[in-house]
Design an enzyme around this catalytic site. Structure first.
Site, mmCIF file in Angstrom:
data_model
loop_
_atom_site.group_PDB
_atom_site.id
_atom_site.type_symbol
_atom_site.label_atom_id
_atom_site.label_comp_id
_atom_site.label_asym_id
_atom_site.label_seq_id
_atom_site.Cartn_x
_atom_site.Cartn_y
_atom_site.Cartn_z
ATOM 1 N N ASP A 147 0.795 -1.239 0.000
ATOM 2 C CA ASP A 147 0.000 0.000 0.000
ATOM 3 C C ASP A 147 0.827 1.288 0.000
ATOM 4 O O ASP A 147 0.534 2.221 0.758
ATOM 5 C CB ASP A 147 -0.971 0.010 1.191
ATOM 6 C CG ASP A 147 -2.004 -1.112 1.139
ATOM 7 O OD1 ASP A 147 -1.971 -1.912 0.190
ATOM 8 O OD2 ASP A 147 -2.835 -1.191 2.058
ATOM 9 N N ASP A 176 -4.516 -0.965 -1.782
ATOM 10 C CA ASP A 176 -5.828 -0.862 -1.169
ATOM 11 C C ASP A 176 -6.737 -0.310 -2.275
ATOM 12 O O ASP A 176 -6.380 0.685 -2.922
ATOM 13 C CB ASP A 176 -5.713 0.121 0.009
ATOM 14 C CG ASP A 176 -6.632 -0.197 1.168
ATOM 15 O OD1 ASP A 176 -6.876 -1.377 1.451
ATOM 16 O OD2 ASP A 176 -7.116 0.772 1.804
ATOM 17 N N HIS A 202 -10.686 0.307 -2.942
ATOM 18 C CA HIS A 202 -12.066 0.248 -2.469
ATOM 19 C C HIS A 202 -13.058 0.857 -3.461
ATOM 20 O O HIS A 202 -12.777 1.902 -4.058
ATOM 21 C CB HIS A 202 -12.202 1.042 -1.162
ATOM 22 C CG HIS A 202 -11.337 0.553 -0.043
ATOM 23 N ND1 HIS A 202 -11.343 -0.742 0.401
ATOM 24 C CD2 HIS A 202 -10.451 1.217 0.762
ATOM 25 C CE1 HIS A 202 -10.500 -0.860 1.426
ATOM 26 N NE2 HIS A 202 -9.934 0.312 1.658
ATOM 27 N N HIS A 233 -17.722 1.726 -0.120
ATOM 28 C CA HIS A 233 -17.143 0.700 0.756
ATOM 29 C C HIS A 233 -17.590 0.819 2.211
ATOM 30 O O HIS A 233 -17.698 1.918 2.760
ATOM 31 C CB HIS A 233 -15.604 0.744 0.691
ATOM 32 C CG HIS A 233 -14.962 -0.494 1.231
ATOM 33 N ND1 HIS A 233 -14.244 -0.515 2.390
ATOM 34 C CD2 HIS A 233 -14.969 -1.769 0.762
ATOM 35 C CE1 HIS A 233 -13.818 -1.757 2.612
ATOM 36 N NE2 HIS A 233 -14.242 -2.527 1.630
ATOM 37 N N HIS A 241 -10.863 6.649 1.331
ATOM 38 C CA HIS A 241 -9.470 6.555 0.860
ATOM 39 C C HIS A 241 -9.348 5.457 -0.192
ATOM 40 O O HIS A 241 -10.146 4.517 -0.225
ATOM 41 C CB HIS A 241 -8.523 6.243 2.038
ATOM 42 C CG HIS A 241 -8.761 4.889 2.634
ATOM 43 N ND1 HIS A 241 -9.771 4.637 3.530
ATOM 44 C CD2 HIS A 241 -8.143 3.696 2.424
ATOM 45 C CE1 HIS A 241 -9.764 3.351 3.858
ATOM 46 N NE2 HIS A 241 -8.805 2.759 3.196
ATOM 47 N N LYS A 280 -6.797 -5.209 -2.958
ATOM 48 C CA LYS A 280 -7.570 -5.767 -1.840
ATOM 49 C C LYS A 280 -8.541 -4.726 -1.311
ATOM 50 O O LYS A 280 -8.334 -3.523 -1.488
ATOM 51 C CB LYS A 280 -6.614 -6.227 -0.742
ATOM 52 C CG LYS A 280 -5.757 -5.099 -0.216
ATOM 53 C CD LYS A 280 -4.730 -5.578 0.768
ATOM 54 C CE LYS A 280 -3.905 -4.417 1.281
ATOM 55 N NZ LYS A 280 -4.690 -3.348 1.936
ATOM 56 N N CYS A 289 -2.143 -2.704 7.559
ATOM 57 C CA CYS A 289 -2.004 -3.630 6.424
ATOM 58 C C CYS A 289 -0.698 -4.417 6.436
ATOM 59 O O CYS A 289 -0.682 -5.572 6.013
ATOM 60 C CB CYS A 289 -2.215 -2.866 5.124
ATOM 61 S SG CYS A 289 -3.952 -2.350 4.961
HETATM 62 C C1 VGL Z 1 -4.854 0.643 5.620
HETATM 63 C C2 VGL Z 1 -6.510 1.421 6.996
HETATM 64 C C3 VGL Z 1 -7.451 1.267 6.003
HETATM 65 C C4 VGL Z 1 -3.416 0.306 5.451
HETATM 66 C C5 VGL Z 1 -5.772 0.484 4.609
HETATM 67 O O1 VGL Z 1 -2.930 0.262 4.279
HETATM 68 O O2 VGL Z 1 -2.722 0.082 6.468
HETATM 69 N N1 VGL Z 1 -5.232 1.102 6.814
HETATM 70 N N2 VGL Z 1 -7.064 0.801 4.812
HETATM 71 ZN ZN ZN Z 2 -8.466 0.742 3.227
#
Ligand code: VGL
Ligand code: ZN
Length: 208
Positions: free
Chosen positions: A12, A50, A52, A56, A85, A110, A155
């Site tokens: 990410d 990430d 979404h 979401h 996000h 994901k 993550c």
């Molecule tokens: C993440 C919160 C929500 C991460 C992703 O990449 O750590 N944290 N979505």
């Molecule tokens: Zn996320």
């Protein structure tokens, strides 16, 4: 140079997790040059994004009266509600422009199911739906997974724990990660990682 049986999993490294982004991780941009250096030492690199849908379930904005960073009980358990996000195909979801890993073989996206979050690159937050990454890694002969990226306590940690549970040797490269650290989440993550047998290493030990 690490062989194909060791993968660098870059989690990410996306604009929304950078300073000024929608879910900014403090000093998240500092991982980029470290990850670039590490990636040059690995023949096998996998990236995650990430990814979404706008509707979401993890977004506070999609629940009337809820605000970001609150907890909410969902069908599969407790979920942190986040600011909007990494919406699919938006600039915030793009990889950081200075991320330089031309030889990355696979990008796992994901969090694409509207009703299930996925911190982990292996198993969604319902803890049953696989992303396919474990199978890919086994099929390509991977034995050890080196984790880095954002965020350490979400993550990266969840991915490292699931990699371990899937039977891989696992390490988290601490200085190639940055954390969100919400209500003690960073300490809790390192404790869980240690208890699971995940190593905690620094990039210098790999680049020496
Ligand atoms: C993440 C919160 C929500 C991460 C992703 O990449 O750590 N944290 N979505
Ligand atoms: Zn996320």
């Amino acid at each position: 140079m690490k062989g194909a049986d060791e993968v660098l999993l870059v989690v990410d490294v996306q604009n929304d997790f950078m300073p000024g982004g929608a879910l900014a991780v403090a000093r998240g941009d500092e991982v980029v040059p470290v990850v670039n250096r590490l990636a040059r030492a690995f023949s096998h690199v996998v990236l995650t994004q990430d990814w979404h849908p706008a509707s979401h379930v993890s977004f506070a904005a999609n629940h009337a009266g809820r605000t970001p960073f609150e907890m909410m009980t969902l069908r599969y358990g407790e979920q942190v509600l986040w600011p909007v996000h990494c919406v699919q195909n938006t600039p915030g979801a793009a990889l950081h422009r200075d991320l330089d890993v031309p030889h990355a073989r696979l990008v796992i996206r994901k969090g694409h199911h509207v009703d299930v979050d996925s911190y982990s690159a292996f198993l969604e937050a319902d803890r049953t739906t696989p992303t396919g990454l474990a199978g890919y890694l086994r099929d390509t002969g991977v034995k050890r997974v080196w984790c880095c990226g954002l965020a350490t306590d979400y993550c990266v940690a969840w991915s490292a724990l699931d990699a371990r549970a899937a039977g891989f040797d696992v390490a988290v490269i601490e200085d190639a990660c940055r954390a969100i650290d919400l209500n003690g989440s960073l300490d809790a993550a390192w404790r869980d990682l240690r208890n699971a047998g995940v190593s905690r290493v620094q990039s210098a030990s790999l680049l020496a």
